[in-house]
Design a protein around this motif. Structure first.
Motif, PDB file in Angstrom:
ATOM      1  N   ALA A   1     -71.456 -45.532  59.795  1.00 51.84           N
ATOM      2  CA  ALA A   1     -70.510 -44.664  59.015  1.00 51.84           C
ATOM      3  C   ALA A   1     -69.144 -45.199  59.575  1.00 51.84           C
ATOM      4  O   ALA A   1     -67.952 -45.012  59.054  1.00 51.84           O
ATOM      5  N   GLY A   2     -68.999 -45.698  60.787  1.00 51.97           N
ATOM      6  CA  GLY A   2     -67.819 -46.051  61.430  1.00 51.97           C
ATOM      7  C   GLY A   2     -67.731 -46.383  62.906  1.00 51.97           C
ATOM      8  O   GLY A   2     -68.458 -45.691  63.472  1.00 51.97           O
ATOM      9  N   ALA A   3     -66.675 -47.208  63.236  1.00 54.04           N
ATOM     10  CA  ALA A   3     -66.685 -47.493  64.591  1.00 54.04           C
ATOM     11  C   ALA A   3     -66.516 -46.007  65.445  1.00 54.04           C
ATOM     12  O   ALA A   3     -66.597 -45.956  66.694  1.00 54.04           O
ATOM     13  N   GLN A   4     -65.584 -45.429  64.919  1.00 50.97           N
ATOM     14  CA  GLN A   4     -64.993 -44.018  65.671  1.00 50.97           C
ATOM     15  C   GLN A   4     -66.142 -43.051  65.471  1.00 50.97           C
ATOM     16  O   GLN A   4     -65.742 -41.885  66.015  1.00 50.97           O
ATOM     17  N   ALA A   5     -67.181 -42.857  64.737  1.00 49.73           N
ATOM     18  CA  ALA A   5     -67.881 -41.949  64.366  1.00 49.73           C
ATOM     19  C   ALA A   5     -68.801 -41.496  65.762  1.00 49.73           C
ATOM     20  O   ALA A   5     -69.409 -42.597  66.368  1.00 49.73           O
ATOM     21  N   PRO A   6     -68.804 -40.300  66.136  1.00 52.29           N
ATOM     22  CA  PRO A   6     -69.572 -40.194  67.301  1.00 52.29           C
ATOM     23  C   PRO A   6     -70.937 -40.381  67.214  1.00 52.29           C
ATOM     24  O   PRO A   6     -71.697 -40.039  66.310  1.00 52.29           O
ATOM     25  N   LEU A   7     -71.593 -40.930  68.222  1.00 52.02           N
ATOM     26  CA  LEU A   7     -72.969 -41.191  68.376  1.00 52.02           C
ATOM     27  C   LEU A   7     -73.636 -39.984  68.397  1.00 52.02           C
ATOM     28  O   LEU A   7     -73.206 -38.811  69.103  1.00 52.02           O
ATOM     29  N   ASP A   8     -74.822 -39.885  67.855  1.00 48.23           N
ATOM     30  CA  ASP A   8     -75.655 -38.591  67.716  1.00 48.23           C
ATOM     31  C   ASP A   8     -76.680 -38.723  68.839  1.00 48.23           C
ATOM     32  O   ASP A   8     -77.535 -39.414  69.166  1.00 48.23           O
ATOM     33  N   THR A   9     -76.279 -37.900  69.981  1.00 43.77           N
ATOM     34  CA  THR A   9     -76.874 -37.868  71.336  1.00 43.77           C
ATOM     35  C   THR A   9     -78.300 -37.226  71.027  1.00 43.77           C
ATOM     36  O   THR A   9     -79.163 -37.747  71.879  1.00 43.77           O
ATOM     37  N   VAL A  10     -78.559 -36.265  70.429  1.00 43.36           N
ATOM     38  CA  VAL A  10     -79.973 -35.762  70.062  1.00 43.36           C
ATOM     39  C   VAL A  10     -80.884 -36.900  69.551  1.00 43.36           C
ATOM     40  O   VAL A  10     -81.931 -37.124  69.995  1.00 43.36           O
ATOM     41  N   ALA A  11     -80.329 -37.516  68.367  1.00 42.84           N
ATOM     42  CA  ALA A  11     -81.152 -38.770  68.167  1.00 42.84           C
ATOM     43  C   ALA A  11     -81.453 -39.841  69.265  1.00 42.84           C
ATOM     44  O   ALA A  11     -82.490 -40.305  68.805  1.00 42.84           O
ATOM     45  N   LEU A  12     -80.400 -40.286  69.692  1.00 44.76           N
ATOM     46  CA  LEU A  12     -80.471 -41.098  70.791  1.00 44.76           C
ATOM     47  C   LEU A  12     -81.440 -40.760  71.773  1.00 44.76           C
ATOM     48  O   LEU A  12     -82.509 -41.476  71.975  1.00 44.76           O
ATOM     49  N   ALA A  13     -81.593 -39.711  72.100  1.00 42.22           N
ATOM     50  CA  ALA A  13     -82.577 -39.024  73.090  1.00 42.22           C
ATOM     51  C   ALA A  13     -84.023 -39.318  72.445  1.00 42.22           C
ATOM     52  O   ALA A  13     -84.909 -39.553  73.166  1.00 42.22           O
ATOM     53  N   ALA A  14     -84.051 -38.885  71.176  1.00 41.31           N
ATOM     54  CA  ALA A  14     -85.451 -38.906  70.491  1.00 41.31           C
ATOM     55  C   ALA A  14     -85.984 -40.528  70.473  1.00 41.31           C
ATOM     56  O   ALA A  14     -87.172 -40.499  70.671  1.00 41.31           O
ATOM     57  N   VAL A  15     -84.821 -41.195  70.219  1.00 39.23           N
ATOM     58  CA  VAL A  15     -85.452 -42.795  70.313  1.00 39.23           C
ATOM     59  C   VAL A  15     -85.870 -43.261  71.439  1.00 39.23           C
ATOM     60  O   VAL A  15     -86.768 -43.828  71.899  1.00 39.23           O
TER      61      VAL A  15
END
Length: 554
Positions: A29-43
C-alpha cells in the motif's frame, strides 16, 4: 456455481495464509504504511513451527523497521537437559556475523588516526614473517588477503574444531608457519576466518587493551548493544546462554564451541542487539562514514568489485539493496539481513540447532515484510536425458582445485533455466562454455552469483585395481602443517594417517587418476616427468593448494 456448471467448492484458507495476504497488501500500500505486526507474527509462527516441537532446540527471531522492533519471538529450547525455553532475551553465539563488529572496531580506530586501512600488518606488528607482514588491514577485513583457512589446517592436522580447545595463540603460530597463500593479495576473493583472527592481536597492540574491551568501548557502547560480549574464555559462565546442538544418530547432542578464538566469530549476543545495530549505523551513532566503509564493495587489483565490503556482504534482493551475513559455529546458526533503502528493515535469526537454515528463513520473512515475491524463480522443466548426460563426470575447480562430481543422480535433478543454464536443486546453475585457450569448461554459478570454471578429469568415476594404487603408498611431509602423512594400502583401499593425530585415519576414495576424495578434502598426487609420485596436494574451498613432499621416492 462455477463457469463449468459444477458446484463451487468452499475454500478454507488457513489462518497463516490470510495473515500473509494481509501483510503483503499492507506492505504494497506504500512505503509509509505501518506493517501489520499481528500478521507478521502469524507468518513467523508458520515458518518456525518445526522448531516448536517439544524437546527440540530452536531459534530466536526478530524484525525491526525504522528502528522500531516489530517482532520478537522464540521457538524451542535453550537447554534440552533442563527444559529451559528460548526467549528473546536468550544469549546465542554469532558465528561469522561477528565479522562486521570486528571490522567496525578497526574502522573506529582508523577514524581516530591510530591506523590506516591500507597499512601493512607488519607496519604495526614487527616480527611477523612473510607473507603475513605484507598483507594490508583492508585485505584482512575483505577476504582478499589470500590467507589459508586456519580451521581447515587444524582439521588436516587431525584436530578439527570441537575436538581440541584451540586458542588465539595456537592459531597465530599455525598462520606464521604458512609460506603459501591461496592467491596473491588483492587478486581474488577467498573467504577465510584467518584474516579476521589476526585483527584482535593487531588492535590489542595498537591500544594496549584487550580485544574484548576495545570492541566494548568502540562499538557496543556507542551502538547501545547492552547484551553483547565475546567468548574469549569459553569456560566463563554466562547467565542466559543457550546451549547449541546437532543431530547425530537420530538424537540431539551438545555441539558447543569449546575454543578461545574470537574476531571472525565468538560474539555472544541477543536478538535485540542485532535489531538495534543496523539502525545505530544508519543514524551515525558510531561516526559519519562508518557504514559506508563497511558496506562499500571491495575492489580487486584489476578493478573488479567483489560482493563483500568489510565484514559484510553487499547485494540486492527483492528489488532493493541488501546488507547481510550468516554465521555457523559448532551448533549455532545465525543470519542478520537489513535493507537500508527500505527504512532499514532488519531481520535477525539466531538458532541453537545445527540443522537450521537461518538465511532462508530470514529471507522469507523479509520478502513478506517488504511485500515482495520470493526472490527465487520457479524451476523449469527437467532437462532432456541427452542434455543431462552431457554433464556427467568428475571435474576440478580451476581456482580452488576442489573436485566436483556430477553422477546420474545429480544430473537427473537438473532443470532447464534461462540463457542456456541448467538449474540444480540447491540454487546453483550449470552451463558449458569455453576457456580462453579454447578448451571446454563447465561453469558453476552458486545461489549468490559467484561463478567457478570446472575442467572435466573423467567422464565417469575411476575404479582402480590395487596395483594401480600401490604407487601412492609412502610418507609425505609439510612443514607448514607441521605434520607427516602416511599413506597405506589396505584391502585394496588407500588410507592416510597424520602423525599429529595417530589413530585418526582417512579413507581415500578414487575419483580420477591421481585424484581422490576424503570427506570434503580433495587429494591430488603429483608426478614428475618420469611418472613417479613425488608429492601430495590437499585442497578444500578455503585452502586451495597445500603441498606435502614425498620423503622417499622409490
Amino acid at each position: 456455481m462455477q463457469a463449468d456448471g459444477k458446484p463451487a467448492r468452499r475454500l478454507r484458507m488457513r489462518p497463516w495464509v490470510v495473515a500473509l495476504g494481509a501483510l503483503v497488501l499492507a506492505a504494497r500500500a506504500g512505503a509509509q504504511a505501518p506493517l501489520d505486526t499481528v500478521a507478521l507474527a502469524a507468518v513467523a509462527d508458520r515458518l518456525f513451527a518445526p522448531f516448536a516441537v517439544p524437546g527440540n532446540p530452536g531459534c530466536v527471531v526478530g524484525v525491526a523497521h525504522g528502528g522500531r522492533p516489530l517482532l520478537r519471538r522464540a521457538y524451542g529450547l535453550a537447554n534440552l537437559e533442563t527444559g529451559t525455553p528460548l526467549t528473546p532475551a536468550s544469549v546465542l553465539e554469532s558465528g561469522s556475523v561477528a565479522k562486521q563488529f570486528t571490522a567496525a572496531a578497526t574502522i573506529r580506530l582508523a577514524m581516530q588516526g591510530r591506523l590506516r586501512l591500507d597499512d601493512s600488518l607488519g607496519h604495526h606488528w614487527p616480527g611477523l614473517p612473510a607473507p603475513l607482514r605484507g598483507l594490508t588491514i583492508r585485505q584482512l577485513l575483505s577476504h582478499t588477503s589470500g590467507l589459508r583457512e586456519w580451521s581447515t589446517l587444524v582439521e588436516w592436522q587431525g584436530w578439527p574444531r570441537g575436538r581440541r580447545a584451540h586458542t588465539q595463540e595456537d592459531l597465530l603460530a599455525l598462520l606464521q608457519r604458512q609460506r603459501g597463500l591461496n592467491h596473491p593479495p588483492g587478486v581474488d576473493f577467498s573467504y577465510t576466518n584467518s584474516g579476521f583472527a589476526l585483527v584482535p592481536g593487531l588492535l590489542e597492540r595498537l591500544t594496549g587493551r584487550s580485544f574484548r574491551d576495545v570492541v566494548r568501548r568502540e562499538v557496543f557502547a556507542p551502538a547501545g548493544l547492552i547484551g553483547s560480549d565475546w567468548r574469549d574464555d569459553f569456560t566463563r559462565v554466562l547467565p542466559g546462554r543457550a546451549q547449541a546442538y546437532a543431530r547425530r544418530g537420530g538424537v540431539w547432542v551438545l555441539d558447543m564451541p569449546f575454543e578461545d578464538v574470537v574476531g571472525p566469530g565468538g560474539m555472544l549476543t541477543t536478538v535485540d542487539d542485532w535489531l538495534r545495530w543496523p539502525w545505530a549505523l544508519a543514524r551515525g551513532d558510531l561516526g559519519p562514514g562508518l557504514l559506508d566503509s563497511l558496506a562499500t564493495p571491495t575492489r580487486l587489483r584489476d578493478g573488479r568489485p567483489t560482493r563483500y565490503g568489510l565484514g559484510l556482504y553487499v547485494g540486492r534482493a527483492f528489488g532493493t539493496r541488501e546488507l547481510w551475513h550468516t554465521g555457523a559455529t559448532a551448533g549455532y546458526r545465525t543470519a542478520l539481513l537489513w535493507y537500508p533503502e527500505r527504512d532499514v528493515l532488519t531481520v535477525a535469526v539466531l538458532c541453537n540447532a545445527a540443522s537450521a537454515n537461518p538465511r532462508a528463513l530470514a529471507r522469507r520473512l523479509a520478502a513478506v515484510a517488504l511485500g515482495a515475491p520470493p526472490d527465487n524463480a520457479p524451476p523449469g522443466p527437467p532437462l532432456p536425458s541427452s542434455a543431462a548426460r552431457a554433464f556427467l563426470g568428475v571435474y576440478r575447480d580451476v581456482r580452488t582445485n576442489v573436485l566436483v562430481e556430477l553422477d546420474s543422480a545429480a544430473v537427473a535433478q537438473l532443470r532447464r533455466g534461462p540463457d542456456g543454464w541448467a538449474w540444480g536443486p540447491g540454487g546453483e546453475a550449470w552451463r558449458w562454455s569455453r576457456s580462453p585457450v579454447g578448451g571446454p569448461v563447465l561453469l558453476r554459478r552458486d545461489a549468490d552469483g559467484d561463478t567457478a570454471a570446472l575442467v572435466r578429469l573423467a567422464a565417469a568415476r575411476w575404479r582402480p585395481r590395487a596395483v594401480e594404487l600401490a604407487p601412492y603408498v609412502g610418507r609425505y611431509r609439510s612443514d607448514e602443517l607441521g605434520a607427516t602423512a602416511a599413506v597405506t594400502l589396505e584391502d585394496d583401499t588407500l588410507r592416510l594417517e597424520m602423525d599429529t593425530r595417530p589413530g585418526r585415519r582417512w579413507t581415500l576414495l578414487p575419483r580420477a587418476p591421481d585424484h581422490f576424495l576424503a570427506g570434503s578434502t580433495t587429494l591430488r598426487f603429483e608426478r614428475d616427468a618420469t611418472g613417479r609420485v613425488v608429492a601430495l596436494h590437499l585442497a578444500q574451498s578455503r585452502v586451495w593448494d597445500l603441498r606435502l613432499e614425498r620423503l622417499f621416492i622409490p
